[in-house]
Motif scaffolding. Structure first.
Motif, PDB file in Angstrom:
ATOM      1  N   ALA A  85      -4.494  -1.541   0.297  1.00 52.48           N
ATOM      2  CA  ALA A  85      -5.848  -0.719  -0.211  1.00 52.48           C
ATOM      3  C   ALA A  85      -5.082   0.530  -0.989  1.00 52.48           C
ATOM      4  O   ALA A  85      -5.675   1.374  -1.243  1.00 52.48           O
ATOM      5  N   GLY A  86      -3.615   0.235  -1.557  1.00 55.30           N
ATOM      6  CA  GLY A  86      -3.156   0.987  -2.368  1.00 55.30           C
ATOM      7  C   GLY A  86      -1.988   1.433  -1.939  1.00 55.30           C
ATOM      8  O   GLY A  86      -1.071   1.071  -1.134  1.00 55.30           O
ATOM      9  N   GLU A  87      -1.286   2.596  -2.794  1.00 51.44           N
ATOM     10  CA  GLU A  87       0.064   3.008  -2.406  1.00 51.44           C
ATOM     11  C   GLU A  87      -0.041   4.572  -2.529  1.00 51.44           C
ATOM     12  O   GLU A  87      -0.839   5.170  -3.096  1.00 51.44           O
ATOM     13  N   LEU A  88       0.876   4.919  -1.490  1.00 52.85           N
ATOM     14  CA  LEU A  88       0.974   6.279  -1.238  1.00 52.85           C
ATOM     15  C   LEU A  88       2.467   6.719  -1.339  1.00 52.85           C
ATOM     16  O   LEU A  88       3.178   6.153  -0.974  1.00 52.85           O
ATOM     17  N   GLN A  89       2.320   8.033  -1.931  1.00 55.32           N
ATOM     18  CA  GLN A  89       3.712   8.514  -2.074  1.00 55.32           C
ATOM     19  C   GLN A  89       3.798   9.962  -1.557  1.00 55.32           C
ATOM     20  O   GLN A  89       2.793  10.749  -1.432  1.00 55.32           O
ATOM     21  N   PHE A  90       4.977  10.026  -0.758  1.00 50.94           N
ATOM     22  CA  PHE A  90       5.021  11.455  -0.029  1.00 50.94           C
ATOM     23  C   PHE A  90       6.295  11.947  -0.329  1.00 50.94           C
ATOM     24  O   PHE A  90       7.389  11.415  -0.449  1.00 50.94           O
ATOM     25  N   ASP A  91       6.172  13.477  -0.111  1.00 49.20           N
ATOM     26  CA  ASP A  91       7.282  14.310  -0.805  1.00 49.20           C
ATOM     27  C   ASP A  91       7.719  14.840   1.154  1.00 49.20           C
ATOM     28  O   ASP A  91       6.942  14.872   2.014  1.00 49.20           O
ATOM     29  N   ARG A  92       8.975  15.075   1.362  1.00 46.70           N
ATOM     30  CA  ARG A  92       9.419  15.471   2.601  1.00 46.70           C
ATOM     31  C   ARG A  92       8.809  16.959   2.972  1.00 46.70           C
ATOM     32  O   ARG A  92       8.730  17.456   2.183  1.00 46.70           O
ATOM     33  N   GLY A  93       8.073  17.026   3.925  1.00 47.50           N
ATOM     34  CA  GLY A  93       7.665  18.224   4.566  1.00 47.50           C
ATOM     35  C   GLY A  93       8.449  19.180   5.043  1.00 47.50           C
ATOM     36  O   GLY A  93       9.637  18.926   4.983  1.00 47.50           O
ATOM     37  N   ILE A  94       7.966  20.571   5.393  1.00 52.83           N
ATOM     38  CA  ILE A  94       8.726  21.400   5.652  1.00 52.83           C
ATOM     39  C   ILE A  94       9.151  21.346   7.278  1.00 52.83           C
ATOM     40  O   ILE A  94       8.248  21.057   8.086  1.00 52.83           O
ATOM     41  N   ALA A 139      -1.407  -0.382   5.173  1.00 55.84           N
ATOM     42  CA  ALA A 139      -0.004  -0.553   4.852  1.00 55.84           C
ATOM     43  C   ALA A 139       0.646  -1.588   5.301  1.00 55.84           C
ATOM     44  O   ALA A 139       0.561  -2.077   6.472  1.00 55.84           O
ATOM     45  N   ARG A 140       1.607  -1.931   4.361  1.00 51.35           N
ATOM     46  CA  ARG A 140       2.440  -3.424   4.841  1.00 51.35           C
ATOM     47  C   ARG A 140       3.928  -3.153   4.433  1.00 51.35           C
ATOM     48  O   ARG A 140       4.648  -3.948   5.024  1.00 51.35           O
ATOM     49  N   SER A 141       4.238  -2.166   3.545  1.00 55.51           N
ATOM     50  CA  SER A 141       5.748  -1.939   3.228  1.00 55.51           C
ATOM     51  C   SER A 141       6.013  -0.599   3.125  1.00 55.51           C
ATOM     52  O   SER A 141       4.875   0.214   2.719  1.00 55.51           O
ATOM     53  N   TRP A 142       7.245  -0.169   3.005  1.00 58.26           N
ATOM     54  CA  TRP A 142       7.803   1.354   2.848  1.00 58.26           C
ATOM     55  C   TRP A 142       8.997   1.166   2.119  1.00 58.26           C
ATOM     56  O   TRP A 142       9.742   0.067   2.118  1.00 58.26           O
ATOM     57  N   ASP A 143       9.330   2.295   1.205  1.00 60.60           N
ATOM     58  CA  ASP A 143      10.489   2.280   0.976  1.00 60.60           C
ATOM     59  C   ASP A 143      10.866   3.951   0.651  1.00 60.60           C
ATOM     60  O   ASP A 143       9.957   4.610   0.364  1.00 60.60           O
ATOM     61  N   LEU A 144      12.080   4.196   0.548  1.00 55.24           N
ATOM     62  CA  LEU A 144      12.665   5.554  -0.197  1.00 55.24           C
ATOM     63  C   LEU A 144      13.086   5.424  -1.470  1.00 55.24           C
ATOM     64  O   LEU A 144      13.964   4.791  -1.905  1.00 55.24           O
ATOM     65  N   VAL A 145      12.240   6.168  -2.466  1.00 54.79           N
ATOM     66  CA  VAL A 145      12.421   6.031  -3.717  1.00 54.79           C
ATOM     67  C   VAL A 145      12.882   7.572  -4.269  1.00 54.79           C
ATOM     68  O   VAL A 145      11.779   8.253  -4.363  1.00 54.79           O
ATOM     69  N   ASN A 146      13.904   7.814  -4.895  1.00 58.77           N
ATOM     70  CA  ASN A 146      14.162   9.309  -5.252  1.00 58.77           C
ATOM     71  C   ASN A 146      13.889  10.529  -4.175  1.00 58.77           C
ATOM     72  O   ASN A 146      13.133  11.300  -4.507  1.00 58.77           O
ATOM     73  N   GLY A 147      14.011  10.115  -3.025  1.00 55.48           N
ATOM     74  CA  GLY A 147      13.793  11.123  -2.017  1.00 55.48           C
ATOM     75  C   GLY A 147      12.274  11.092  -1.541  1.00 55.48           C
ATOM     76  O   GLY A 147      11.951  11.835  -0.731  1.00 55.48           O
ATOM     77  N   LYS A 148      11.510  10.245  -2.326  1.00 53.89           N
ATOM     78  CA  LYS A 148       9.998  10.178  -1.823  1.00 53.89           C
ATOM     79  C   LYS A 148       9.587   8.859  -1.041  1.00 53.89           C
ATOM     80  O   LYS A 148      10.466   7.761  -0.935  1.00 53.89           O
ATOM     81  N   LEU A 149       8.912   9.076  -0.065  1.00 54.84           N
ATOM     82  CA  LEU A 149       8.499   7.864   0.754  1.00 54.84           C
ATOM     83  C   LEU A 149       7.393   7.158   0.261  1.00 54.84           C
ATOM     84  O   LEU A 149       6.458   7.942  -0.158  1.00 54.84           O
ATOM     85  N   VAL A 150       7.456   5.806   0.107  1.00 61.62           N
ATOM     86  CA  VAL A 150       6.395   5.278  -0.574  1.00 61.62           C
ATOM     87  C   VAL A 150       6.015   4.210   0.352  1.00 61.62           C
ATOM     88  O   VAL A 150       6.650   3.448   0.828  1.00 61.62           O
ATOM     89  N   ILE A 151       4.588   4.113   0.523  1.00 59.51           N
ATOM     90  CA  ILE A 151       4.020   3.272   1.619  1.00 59.51           C
ATOM     91  C   ILE A 151       3.077   2.511   0.551  1.00 59.51           C
ATOM     92  O   ILE A 151       2.102   2.765   0.051  1.00 59.51           O
ATOM     93  N   LYS A 152       3.037   1.156   0.618  1.00 58.50           N
ATOM     94  CA  LYS A 152       2.349   0.292  -0.116  1.00 58.50           C
ATOM     95  C   LYS A 152       1.462  -0.624   0.820  1.00 58.50           C
ATOM     96  O   LYS A 152       1.937  -1.110   1.952  1.00 58.50           O
ATOM     97  N   GLY A 153       0.270  -0.939   0.354  1.00 58.22           N
ATOM     98  CA  GLY A 153      -0.445  -1.967   1.067  1.00 58.22           C
ATOM     99  C   GLY A 153      -1.719  -2.509   0.353  1.00 58.22           C
ATOM    100  O   GLY A 153      -1.624  -2.143  -0.815  1.00 58.22           O
TER     101      GLY A 153
END
Length: 160
Positions: free
Chosen positions: A151-160, A135-149
């Motif tokens: 090796a690819g991009e991960l998108q996360f929803d807020r957990g419980i 990972a090299r960068s992160w952002d919050l987009v429409n309530g999702k956490l996006v981590i990019k680097g």
């Protein structure tokens, strides 16, 4: 000795006139007027507001490189002491995780449990943790956490 002084004196005689014009030129220079003195309005610098990384929040991965994760489960949480922990699909992990200025992100070496899982879960976990580690960068987009680097991009929803 006299010969050396002769050369030094000759050098001083030749160099002195070369130095004088520079001093005269420096003294004759005038200060440039400021924008206010010229009447030109000064624009305020554009400031980019840094977002705050959501420390302490639990996140559940929903996509890896644009592909939905499906029934696989992977999580991430970064606590206020900058310790990242989570579940990779087979094992739990921990690492130093640093949200940096201008939404940069760095993850240190991972510590994993050594559970044996089926081939599909192990492959998913390897891809997930590789993307997280690179990972090299992160952002919050429409309530999702996006981590990019790299090796690819991960998108996360807020957990419980």
């Amino acid at each position: 000795m006299i010969r050396r002084l002769g050369y030094a004196a000759a050098l001083a005689v030749v160099a002195a006139p070369l130095l004088l014009p520079a001093d005269a030129l420096a003294q004759s220079r005038q200060k440039m007027p400021s924008r206010e003195e010229m009447g030109t309005p000064q624009q305020a610098p554009i400031q980019q507001q840094d977002k705050n990384f959501p420390l302490g929040a639990s996140w559940t991965a929903v996509s890896l490189n644009g592909k939905p994760i499906g029934d696989r489960r992977a999580t991430l949480q970064v606590d206020p002491s900058l310790r990242g922990t989570g579940f990779g699909g087979c094992n739990t992990f921990s690492a130093s995780a640093y949200p940096l200025r201008q939404q940069a992100f760095a993850v240190g070496p991972l510590a994993l449990t050594k559970r044996t899982c089926d081939k599909g879960a192990s492959e998913f976990e390897r891809s997930y943790l590789t993307a997280l580690r690179a990972a090299r960068s992160w952002d919050l987009v429409n309530g999702k956490l996006v981590i990019k680097g790299a090796a690819g991009e991960l998108q996360f929803d807020r957990g419980i």
